[in-house]
Structures are given as C-alpha cells and as structure tokens.
Design a protein around this motif. Sequence first.
Motif, mmCIF file in Angstrom:
data_model
loop_
_atom_site.group_PDB
_atom_site.id
_atom_site.type_symbol
_atom_site.label_atom_id
_atom_site.label_comp_id
_atom_site.label_asym_id
_atom_site.label_seq_id
_atom_site.Cartn_x
_atom_site.Cartn_y
_atom_site.Cartn_z
ATOM 1 N N ASN A 158 -45.817 -120.479 34.765
ATOM 2 C CA ASN A 158 -44.871 -120.172 33.691
ATOM 3 C C ASN A 158 -43.817 -119.220 34.240
ATOM 4 O OD1 ASN A 158 -43.435 -119.236 31.486
ATOM 5 N ND2 ASN A 158 -45.214 -118.959 30.163
ATOM 6 N N ASP A 160 -40.707 -119.178 32.767
ATOM 7 C CA ASP A 160 -39.711 -119.169 31.693
ATOM 8 C C ASP A 160 -39.376 -117.729 31.329
ATOM 9 O OD1 ASP A 160 -38.173 -119.434 29.434
ATOM 10 O OD2 ASP A 160 -39.733 -120.389 28.209
ATOM 11 N N THR A 161 -38.180 -117.301 31.644
ATOM 12 C CA THR A 161 -37.791 -115.911 31.389
ATOM 13 C C THR A 161 -37.701 -115.600 29.904
ATOM 14 O OG1 THR A 161 -35.452 -116.521 31.586
ATOM 15 C CG2 THR A 161 -36.549 -115.691 33.569
ATOM 16 N N GLY A 162 -37.644 -116.635 29.066
ATOM 17 C CA GLY A 162 -37.614 -116.410 27.627
ATOM 18 C C GLY A 162 -38.986 -116.282 27.008
ATOM 19 N N ASN A 163 -40.031 -116.519 27.787
ATOM 20 C CA ASN A 163 -41.396 -116.430 27.292
ATOM 21 C C ASN A 163 -41.865 -114.981 27.323
ATOM 22 O OD1 ASN A 163 -44.531 -116.544 27.694
ATOM 23 N ND2 ASN A 163 -43.984 -118.584 26.974
ATOM 24 N N ILE A 164 -42.581 -114.549 26.281
ATOM 25 C CA ILE A 164 -42.985 -113.140 26.199
ATOM 26 C C ILE A 164 -43.916 -112.748 27.337
ATOM 27 C CG2 ILE A 164 -42.646 -112.953 23.715
ATOM 28 C CD1 ILE A 164 -45.672 -113.253 23.377
ATOM 29 N N ASN A 166 -43.338 -113.157 30.308
ATOM 30 C CA ASN A 166 -42.445 -112.691 31.368
ATOM 31 C C ASN A 166 -41.525 -111.568 30.905
ATOM 32 O OD1 ASN A 166 -43.075 -114.540 33.646
ATOM 33 N ND2 ASN A 166 -42.501 -116.109 32.159
ATOM 34 N N ASP A 167 -41.852 -110.962 29.776
ATOM 35 C CA ASP A 167 -41.025 -109.894 29.209
ATOM 36 C C ASP A 167 -41.759 -108.561 29.334
ATOM 37 O OD1 ASP A 167 -39.476 -108.166 27.755
ATOM 38 O OD2 ASP A 167 -39.376 -109.395 25.953
ATOM 39 N N ASN A 206 -39.240 -109.208 38.256
ATOM 40 C CA ASN A 206 -38.528 -108.654 37.092
ATOM 41 C C ASN A 206 -39.396 -107.680 36.297
ATOM 42 O OD1 ASN A 206 -36.236 -110.307 37.690
ATOM 43 N ND2 ASN A 206 -37.274 -112.034 36.703
#
Length: 321
Positions: A158, A160-164, A166-167, A206
């Motif tokens: 995964n 996907d930078t929009g997925n939590i 990766n947050d 990130n």
Amino acid sequence: MKTLRWGILGAAQFAQEQMAPAIHAAKGAELVALATSHPDKAAPFQAFAPQLAVHSSYEAMLADPDIDAVYIPLPNHLHVEWTLKALKAGKHVLCEKPMAMQAQDYEQLISARDSTGLLAAEAFMIVHHPQWIRAREIVQSGSLGRLRHVAVNFSFFNDDTGNIRNDPKAGGGVLPDIGTYAFGCTRFVTGQEPTAISHAKIDYENDVDVFAQVAARFDGFDLSATVSMRMFPFQQAILHGEKGILRLTCPFNPTVYSQAELHLETTQNSTSVERFPGVNHYVQQVENFGAAVTEGAAYPCPLEFSRGTQRMTDMAFAAGG
C-alpha cells in the motif's frame, strides 16, 4: 442473551466491508445506527441493514438512547478521544487497534472503563479465532517441548499517499497497523512478555514506518518479526520448539488471504493439519463482546492485554531509533 444494539462511529471502508456485516450477522447483536456527515456513505450499510438510523455527527449518535455499544473505526490518533467520549455517554466501546498510540495512554482508558463499569476493548480479532485458541493450547500443553523460537511474517502493499496508513498525522505506519499482530499473537500464545528488544530495523517513507524487522527476547525463546506495507502480500506464523513445530499458514485474516490451517509436526516426516473453514473472527469478536456485556463472561482481549502489546510496540520504536 440480551440483544446488544450497536452504532458505528464513522463510515470507514473497513467497517463497511467487515465489521458492519459482522455485527449484523452476530448472535445477540443488532446494527441500529451509523454516524457520518456524508449521507451517501450510508447507502452500502443500509443495503444489508435497511432500518439503519443515520446520524450526521458523532455526538448525535453518542446521545442516542437506543444505542448500547459503539464500534470505533476512526483513524488511530482519534481512538482515545472518542473512546473516552463514548464511555462518558454511557456506551460500551469496541475500538479498532491500536486503541492508543502509546502504552501510557491506556491508563486513562482503563480508569474510564473501571469508573463507568462499561466494557471498553480493542478490536484485536485474532484472539477470538479458534485457530489461535487451539495454537495456545498446543504451545502451553508442552506438545512442542520447550519453545525456542517464534517467527512471524506479515506484509501487504500500500503506497497510496491518501490512505491513512501512510499519514503520520493520523497515526499511520506498519508497526501500529500490523506489527500489533506479530507482537500480540506471540504474547497471546505464550502468555509471556518480552524482556528486551535485541534488534529493530525500521524503514521510513515520508515520516511513516513502512518496514520493520524486529527481534525480541522472551523467557526461554526469541521472536523474529518482519512486517511491511511495501511488500507482496504474505503471512505466516511459526512456533518452533525442541520437540515440534507449529505453523499457521493464514494467521491474521482468514477468509480474505486464505483458509486458516494449523500444521503440527511432532515426529519426523509426519504432519497433522487442522483446518477452520468459514470461521469469521469478526463475528466471533462481536458475539464475545456481547456475552461479556450481557452475561458477565470474560472478554478474551481486555485493555490490559492491549496495553502490553502497545508497550512492546513502544519498545520496538525506541530500539529502532
């Protein structure tokens, strides 16, 4: 058994795909409400629960007297806040893991649980699955002899930078997400706590941990755990003793990844296999929660257990620098 009326705090995809159907299917449970500020997100839930009430805010749902318990699938950094608010509102709480981002944060959750007399627990579903209950029986019966090593691998891809996941601001990262399984299953099966983290290699992207290789020492055995959300999907748990080996081929999400199986070898070239087809550990989790609330049954995953897993996660982060 009295029917427990459930509400879900947020229309998360995981709630839609797994937990809402599980609540709907569980004995002694009724899914009656969903809180979301986006009414269109309620449609997939209402497809199987057409009488579902939809509240436009989390506060409104917590004020609903027709709800006994809430399931919280919010981003990790919001778990403590909304668990405490739900308990204050008089609701039992089942919250996604990790229920807190630091072990010390469990103290206020335990205090609120005890002062309200309500059940609050982390949704660590694997301990409700019969394969793990059976694995614990095998290990603690001495069938493997002295346990010397546990190896756990769990990965998925995964980026996907929009997925939590990766947050970093939402408490993302691989150790909070699936490292809890590697650490928690080892503690559950053996009943032991780690004495030290001897090695921890953690890769970040990130400001989010995306790969972790952790070695931990327990009393008499070692754990080697590798978890990643940047690798091809794979999962396996191996418990290796002096007189036998126990291998779980689908330890964490059976019915999604594969079928739950225990492979036990206690004599050379001879392996017995136990299979658990069709068991839904999310349904088992909801039913066990309901039994604990309505019948006073012991709950398999109390907050004290979850605090121990988070403590181990904290140790791994500290060792990884």
